[in-house]
Every structure is written in C-alpha cells, then in structure tokens.
Scaffold this motif. Structure first.
Motif, PDB file in Angstrom:
ATOM      1  N   LEU A 170       0.829  -1.209   0.000  1.00  0.00           N
ATOM      2  CA  LEU A 170       0.000   0.000   0.000  1.00  0.00           C
ATOM      3  C   LEU A 170       0.862   1.258   0.000  1.00  0.00           C
ATOM      4  N   ALA A 171       1.948   1.239   0.762  1.00  0.00           N
ATOM      5  CA  ALA A 171       2.859   2.391   0.779  1.00  0.00           C
ATOM      6  C   ALA A 171       3.495   2.579  -0.593  1.00  0.00           C
ATOM      7  N   LEU A 172       3.837   1.493  -1.260  1.00  0.00           N
ATOM      8  CA  LEU A 172       4.394   1.605  -2.612  1.00  0.00           C
ATOM      9  C   LEU A 172       3.368   2.166  -3.593  1.00  0.00           C
ATOM     10  N   LEU A 173       2.106   1.769  -3.432  1.00  0.00           N
ATOM     11  CA  LEU A 173       1.063   2.320  -4.299  1.00  0.00           C
ATOM     12  C   LEU A 173       0.857   3.811  -4.050  1.00  0.00           C
ATOM     13  N   ILE A 174       0.896   4.198  -2.782  1.00  0.00           N
ATOM     14  CA  ILE A 174       0.654   5.600  -2.441  1.00  0.00           C
ATOM     15  C   ILE A 174       1.844   6.479  -2.812  1.00  0.00           C
ATOM     16  N   PHE A 175       3.057   6.040  -2.454  1.00  0.00           N
ATOM     17  CA  PHE A 175       4.245   6.863  -2.648  1.00  0.00           C
ATOM     18  C   PHE A 175       5.025   6.516  -3.913  1.00  0.00           C
ATOM     19  N   GLY A 176       4.563   5.547  -4.689  1.00  0.00           N
ATOM     20  CA  GLY A 176       5.308   5.078  -5.857  1.00  0.00           C
ATOM     21  C   GLY A 176       5.572   6.152  -6.898  1.00  0.00           C
ATOM     22  N   ALA A 177       4.578   6.966  -7.188  1.00  0.00           N
ATOM     23  CA  ALA A 177       4.768   8.016  -8.195  1.00  0.00           C
ATOM     24  C   ALA A 177       5.788   9.046  -7.734  1.00  0.00           C
ATOM     25  N   TRP A 178       5.711   9.428  -6.468  1.00  0.00           N
ATOM     26  CA  TRP A 178       6.677  10.387  -5.921  1.00  0.00           C
ATOM     27  C   TRP A 178       8.080   9.790  -5.911  1.00  0.00           C
ATOM     28  N   MET A 179       8.187   8.522  -5.516  1.00  0.00           N
ATOM     29  CA  MET A 179       9.486   7.864  -5.459  1.00  0.00           C
ATOM     30  C   MET A 179      10.118   7.762  -6.846  1.00  0.00           C
ATOM     31  N   SER A 180       9.336   7.344  -7.823  1.00  0.00           N
ATOM     32  CA  SER A 180       9.883   7.232  -9.179  1.00  0.00           C
ATOM     33  C   SER A 180      10.223   8.610  -9.744  1.00  0.00           C
ATOM     34  N   GLY A 181       9.458   9.622  -9.403  1.00  0.00           N
ATOM     35  CA  GLY A 181       9.768  10.980  -9.848  1.00  0.00           C
ATOM     36  C   GLY A 181      11.103  11.465  -9.316  1.00  0.00           C
ATOM     37  N   LYS A 182      11.364  11.189  -8.032  1.00  0.00           N
ATOM     38  CA  LYS A 182      12.652  11.579  -7.437  1.00  0.00           C
ATOM     39  C   LYS A 182      13.809  10.838  -8.100  1.00  0.00           C
ATOM     40  N   MET A 183      13.625   9.545  -8.336  1.00  0.00           N
ATOM     41  CA  MET A 183      14.698   8.763  -8.965  1.00  0.00           C
ATOM     42  C   MET A 183      14.935   9.195 -10.408  1.00  0.00           C
ATOM     43  N   ILE A 184      13.863   9.487 -11.130  1.00  0.00           N
ATOM     44  CA  ILE A 184      14.005   9.938 -12.511  1.00  0.00           C
ATOM     45  C   ILE A 184      14.688  11.300 -12.563  1.00  0.00           C
ATOM     46  N   ALA A 185      14.334  12.191 -11.644  1.00  0.00           N
ATOM     47  CA  ALA A 185      14.975  13.516 -11.610  1.00  0.00           C
ATOM     48  C   ALA A 185      16.460  13.391 -11.312  1.00  0.00           C
ATOM     49  N   PHE A 186      16.835  12.527 -10.381  1.00  0.00           N
ATOM     50  CA  PHE A 186      18.244  12.326 -10.055  1.00  0.00           C
ATOM     51  C   PHE A 186      18.998  11.744 -11.249  1.00  0.00           C
ATOM     52  N   THR A 187      18.417  10.742 -11.898  1.00  0.00           N
ATOM     53  CA  THR A 187      19.053  10.130 -13.064  1.00  0.00           C
ATOM     54  C   THR A 187      19.164  11.119 -14.211  1.00  0.00           C
ATOM     55  N   ARG A 188      18.124  11.905 -14.436  1.00  0.00           N
ATOM     56  CA  ARG A 188      18.142  12.901 -15.502  1.00  0.00           C
ATOM     57  C   ARG A 188      19.242  13.926 -15.262  1.00  0.00           C
ATOM     58  N   GLU A 189      19.387  14.360 -14.011  1.00  0.00           N
ATOM     59  CA  GLU A 189      20.437  15.334 -13.683  1.00  0.00           C
ATOM     60  C   GLU A 189      21.826  14.755 -13.969  1.00  0.00           C
ATOM     61  N   ILE A 190      22.022  13.511 -13.633  1.00  0.00           N
ATOM     62  CA  ILE A 190      23.316  12.877 -13.907  1.00  0.00           C
ATOM     63  C   ILE A 190      23.561  12.779 -15.403  1.00  0.00           C
ATOM     64  N   LEU A 191      22.571  12.311 -16.152  1.00  0.00           N
ATOM     65  CA  LEU A 191      22.761  12.126 -17.593  1.00  0.00           C
ATOM     66  C   LEU A 191      22.944  13.448 -18.327  1.00  0.00           C
ATOM     67  N   ILE A 192      22.257  14.483 -17.899  1.00  0.00           N
ATOM     68  CA  ILE A 192      22.396  15.793 -18.543  1.00  0.00           C
ATOM     69  C   ILE A 192      23.775  16.389 -18.280  1.00  0.00           C
ATOM     70  N   ASN A 193      24.311  16.173 -17.083  1.00  0.00           N
ATOM     71  CA  ASN A 193      25.575  16.794 -16.711  1.00  0.00           C
ATOM     72  C   ASN A 193      26.810  15.995 -17.088  1.00  0.00           C
ATOM     73  N   ILE A 194      26.670  14.816 -17.659  1.00  0.00           N
ATOM     74  CA  ILE A 194      27.852  14.023 -18.036  1.00  0.00           C
ATOM     75  C   ILE A 194      28.765  14.777 -18.998  1.00  0.00           C
ATOM     76  N   PRO A 195      28.250  15.442 -20.038  1.00  0.00           N
ATOM     77  CA  PRO A 195      29.172  16.166 -20.929  1.00  0.00           C
ATOM     78  C   PRO A 195      29.965  17.271 -20.229  1.00  0.00           C
ATOM     79  N   HIS A 196      29.383  17.906 -19.223  1.00  0.00           N
ATOM     80  CA  HIS A 196      30.087  18.947 -18.489  1.00  0.00           C
ATOM     81  C   HIS A 196      31.178  18.360 -17.595  1.00  0.00           C
ATOM     82  N   TRP A 197      30.983  17.160 -17.096  1.00  0.00           N
ATOM     83  CA  TRP A 197      31.925  16.553 -16.170  1.00  0.00           C
ATOM     84  C   TRP A 197      33.136  15.951 -16.869  1.00  0.00           C
ATOM     85  N   ILE A 198      32.976  15.520 -18.127  1.00  0.00           N
ATOM     86  CA  ILE A 198      34.103  14.853 -18.790  1.00  0.00           C
ATOM     87  C   ILE A 198      35.037  15.832 -19.512  1.00  0.00           C
ATOM     88  N   ARG A 199      34.760  17.100 -19.468  1.00  0.00           N
ATOM     89  CA  ARG A 199      35.629  18.082 -20.109  1.00  0.00           C
ATOM     90  C   ARG A 199      36.924  18.212 -19.394  1.00  0.00           C
TER      91      ARG A 199
END
Length: 89
Positions: free
Chosen positions: A60-89
């Motif tokens: 039930l907690a996964l059903l209630i908080f699942g969208a928020w949890m996946s949103g946080k994980m997607i935002a973190f992953t997106r930030e990493i993937l977007i910033n990879i070109p800046h980090w490898i310079r």
C-alpha cells in the motif's frame, strides 16, 4: 573529476536513496511495532502473524508513494545524464 566531486555525487546518491526509501520503511516499522504491541497485549506468540500485515502495508505504501518515489529517482538520473558532458571536459 576531483575527489570532492566524487564524494559529493556519492553523498547526493545516498541522500536520494534514503529519501526515496524512507516512506516505505517508516510504514513497515510502524506496522511492525503495532503488531508487536498487539502480540504483547494478547500474548499471541505466533511468528507468522507479522508477515502478512507488513507485506500488505508495504504494498500500500508503494502504491501511495510510488509516483513520488519514481519521480525523485528519474529527476536524479536525468540530472546525472544531462551533466555528463560537463563533467568529462
């Protein structure tokens, strides 16, 4: 990449992991304590009585908080993937 950068990324990853897992763990903890209290009051010492309510509460907690949890994980992953070109310079 400096040592401070790597430590900062590891810290951010750990903070994200803790923030995402906290709601489910708290629900499971609260249900476990309530069941233990119920068992102590009624003196029912059945070991399997704790599993089903904790599993149901976790789902039930996964059903209630699942969208928020996946949103946080997607935002973190997106930030990493977007910033990879800046980090490898």
């Amino acid at each position: 990449m400096t040592q401070e950068f790597v430590i900062g990324m590891a810290r951010q990853a750990l903070e994200t992991m803790l923030m995402v897992s906290l709601p489910v763990l708290l629900v499971s903890l609260i249900v476990g304590v309530l069941i233990s209290l119920f068992q102590a009051i009624t003196q029912i010492q059945e070991m399997t009585i704790t599993f089903v309510p904790k599993i149901v509460a976790t789902f039930l907690a996964l059903l209630i908080f699942g969208a928020w949890m996946s949103g946080k994980m997607i935002a973190f992953t997106r930030e990493i993937l977007i910033n990879i070109p800046h980090w490898i310079r």
